[in-house]
Design a protein around this motif. Structure first.
Motif, PDB file in Angstrom:
ATOM      1  N   LEU A 135       0.675  -1.250   0.213  1.00  0.00           N
ATOM      2  CA  LEU A 135       0.368   0.103  -0.139  1.00  0.00           C
ATOM      3  C   LEU A 135       0.630   1.505   0.137  1.00  0.00           C
ATOM      4  O   LEU A 135       0.421   2.542   0.035  1.00  0.00           O
ATOM      5  CB  LEU A 135      -0.786   0.095   1.224  1.00  0.00           C
ATOM      6  N   SER A 136       2.223   0.849  -0.311  1.00  0.00           N
ATOM      7  CA  SER A 136       2.945   2.603  -0.515  1.00  0.00           C
ATOM      8  C   SER A 136       2.552   3.809  -1.251  1.00  0.00           C
ATOM      9  O   SER A 136       2.734   4.354  -0.985  1.00  0.00           O
ATOM     10  CB  SER A 136       4.136   2.205  -0.688  1.00  0.00           C
ATOM     11  N   SER A 137       2.040   3.232  -2.500  1.00  0.00           N
ATOM     12  CA  SER A 137       1.540   3.661  -3.000  1.00  0.00           C
ATOM     13  C   SER A 137       0.008   4.623  -2.771  1.00  0.00           C
ATOM     14  O   SER A 137      -0.994   5.469  -3.606  1.00  0.00           O
ATOM     15  CB  SER A 137       1.365   3.987  -4.798  1.00  0.00           C
ATOM     16  N   ALA A 138      -0.817   3.760  -1.934  1.00  0.00           N
ATOM     17  CA  ALA A 138      -1.978   4.778  -1.196  1.00  0.00           C
ATOM     18  C   ALA A 138      -1.700   4.987   0.155  1.00  0.00           C
ATOM     19  O   ALA A 138      -1.430   4.060   0.711  1.00  0.00           O
ATOM     20  CB  ALA A 138      -3.014   3.854  -2.001  1.00  0.00           C
ATOM     21  N   ASP A 139      -2.636   5.220   0.648  1.00  0.00           N
ATOM     22  CA  ASP A 139      -2.857   6.122   2.433  1.00  0.00           C
ATOM     23  C   ASP A 139      -3.367   4.472   3.091  1.00  0.00           C
ATOM     24  O   ASP A 139      -3.412   5.206   3.653  1.00  0.00           O
ATOM     25  CB  ASP A 139      -3.596   7.173   2.005  1.00  0.00           C
ATOM     26  N   ASN A 140      -4.561   3.913   2.316  1.00  0.00           N
ATOM     27  CA  ASN A 140      -5.128   2.771   2.831  1.00  0.00           C
ATOM     28  C   ASN A 140      -5.731   1.762   1.965  1.00  0.00           C
ATOM     29  O   ASN A 140      -5.368   2.023   0.877  1.00  0.00           O
ATOM     30  CB  ASN A 140      -6.002   3.494   3.609  1.00  0.00           C
ATOM     31  N   PHE A 141      -6.227   1.184   2.365  1.00  0.00           N
ATOM     32  CA  PHE A 141      -6.478   0.172   1.062  1.00  0.00           C
ATOM     33  C   PHE A 141      -8.041   0.189   1.087  1.00  0.00           C
ATOM     34  O   PHE A 141      -7.990  -0.148  -0.881  1.00  0.00           O
ATOM     35  CB  PHE A 141      -7.218  -1.058   2.387  1.00  0.00           C
ATOM     36  N   TRP A 142      -8.227   1.277   1.348  1.00  0.00           N
ATOM     37  CA  TRP A 142      -9.571   1.166   0.470  1.00  0.00           C
ATOM     38  C   TRP A 142      -9.068   2.721  -1.150  1.00  0.00           C
ATOM     39  O   TRP A 142     -10.156   2.459  -1.823  1.00  0.00           O
ATOM     40  CB  TRP A 142     -10.835   2.278   1.187  1.00  0.00           C
ATOM     41  N   ALA A 143      -8.067   3.422  -0.616  1.00  0.00           N
ATOM     42  CA  ALA A 143      -7.588   3.837  -2.160  1.00  0.00           C
ATOM     43  C   ALA A 143      -6.699   2.787  -3.286  1.00  0.00           C
ATOM     44  O   ALA A 143      -6.484   3.142  -3.781  1.00  0.00           O
ATOM     45  CB  ALA A 143      -6.495   5.117  -1.149  1.00  0.00           C
ATOM     46  N   TYR A 144      -6.563   1.982  -1.898  1.00  0.00           N
ATOM     47  CA  TYR A 144      -5.625   0.592  -3.043  1.00  0.00           C
ATOM     48  C   TYR A 144      -6.619  -0.141  -4.491  1.00  0.00           C
ATOM     49  O   TYR A 144      -6.513  -0.244  -4.702  1.00  0.00           O
ATOM     50  CB  TYR A 144      -5.283  -0.119  -2.302  1.00  0.00           C
ATOM     51  N   VAL A 145      -7.846  -0.677  -3.286  1.00  0.00           N
ATOM     52  CA  VAL A 145      -8.543  -1.402  -3.886  1.00  0.00           C
ATOM     53  C   VAL A 145      -9.697  -0.180  -5.000  1.00  0.00           C
ATOM     54  O   VAL A 145      -9.816  -0.968  -5.826  1.00  0.00           O
ATOM     55  CB  VAL A 145      -9.577  -2.279  -2.785  1.00  0.00           C
TER      56      VAL A 145
END
Length: 316
Positions: free
Chosen positions: A61-71
């Motif tokens: 998740l290094s490129s996103a703040d959290n899981f929801w921003a990733y998914v």
């Protein structure tokens, strides 16, 4: 005054074979529910740590703040590519099924039916190789032409990919993959149309196309919806073909011909899982839970539409 009691009906003996068959059928039906529940429980339990993960706790998740921003982009790409594939596949599949069932000569219809069934058996990796080596280079000049002369249309804007490995190319590959499934189901449904309905329409002076519109399509409407949703479920879960064809950047965009494409959940799991460890595995399983929910919702919606159609037809 004497009253007589009605004789009791003799008990029907159940044969041993009937009992065995009934028990086996019940066990098989229950096994489906047990398996579905086991998969759901596994996904939920393993996903709980991943749902609350952040870029600091999970390297994936290094490129996103959290899981929801990733998914988010992955879920969008999965649904967007599947919808594009369905828009292309459904009309083509209905046309092919209609040609086989009502227009083609018998020998040609049989041969074409075998070819369609054989196309459904081709492995997805073969479709992926065809998409990346043949389809992508072939459609790239078409993308460039559409972008040059119709770039004002939002879907055709942006910078055209030089390789042709775009979300639209992946959607074309998915459409080719789901066409045999939808065609096979629609073909069988069209063939089940009552012959009396067809003959009555023709006897009233209808052309063959008018007969199809008045007799075949109303009868097969719920089946077409079911076939389309089955194809959508296949497109949502496709992994290897999309992973091979699509050039992923992780952005949410509706533009079809650019190199900045959203990924899909199955392809992301296949590409990321071999190197995942620790909490990263839970994050990937959590994305699988999102895909499970989306697929379940699609199937439930299709079942609701079919049941409503049956109730409406019964009321009339």
């Amino acid at each position: 005054m004497t009253t007589t009691t009605a004789p009791t009906a003799p008990k029907v003996k159940t044969r041993a074979g009937d009992r065995w068959f009934s028990g086996t059928a019940l066990a098989a039906g229950s096994m489906i529910l047990v398996t579905l529940a086991a998969v759901a429980i596994f996904l939920i339990v393993q996903s709980i740590p991943g749902l609350s993960a952040t870029g600091e706790t999970a390297s994936i998740l290094s490129s996103a703040d959290n899981f929801w921003a990733y998914v988010g982009p992955l879920a969008f790409g999965t649904i967007w590519a599947s919808i594009l594939a369905l828009v292309m596949a459904v009309p083509l599949a209905i046309a092919v099924a209609l040609f086989i069932s009502h227009y083609a000569p018998r020998r040609l219809a049989q041969g074409l039916g075998y070819v369609v069934d054989l196309l459904a058996a081709v492995p997805s990796v073969v479709f992926g190789l065809w998409g990346i080596l043949v389809l992508a280079p072939a459609v790239q000049p078409v993308y460039a032409w559409l972008n040059t002369y119709m770039g004002w249309f939002p879907l055709f804007g942006g910078t055209v990919s030089s390789t042709g490995r775009t979300i639209f190319t992946a959607a074309i590959v998915l459409a080719v993959m789901v066409v045999p499934i939808i065609t096979a189901i629609c073909r069988e449904i069209f063939l089940q149309t009552p012959v009396l309905h067809e003959e009555a329409a023709l006897a009233l002076g209808a052309t063959r196309w008018e007969m199809v519109r008045m007799a075949v399509f109303p009868f097969a409407r719920s089946g077409i919806v079911s076939a389309s949703m089955l194809g959508l479920g296949r497109a949502l879960g496709e992994t290897m073909a999309v992973a091979m064809v699509l050039s992923i950047s992780g952005r949410i965009t509706f533009q079809l011909f650019t190199s900045e494409n959203p990924g899909t959940i199955p392809a992301n799991i296949a590409l990321s899982f071999p190197e995942a460890y620790g909490l990263n595995i839970n994050v990937l399983i959590a994305t699988g839970l999102i895909l499970f929910i989306v697929t379940f919702a699609v199937n439930a919606g299709a079942r609701w539409i079919v049941n409503r159609r049956k109730e409406f037809s019964g009321a009339n």
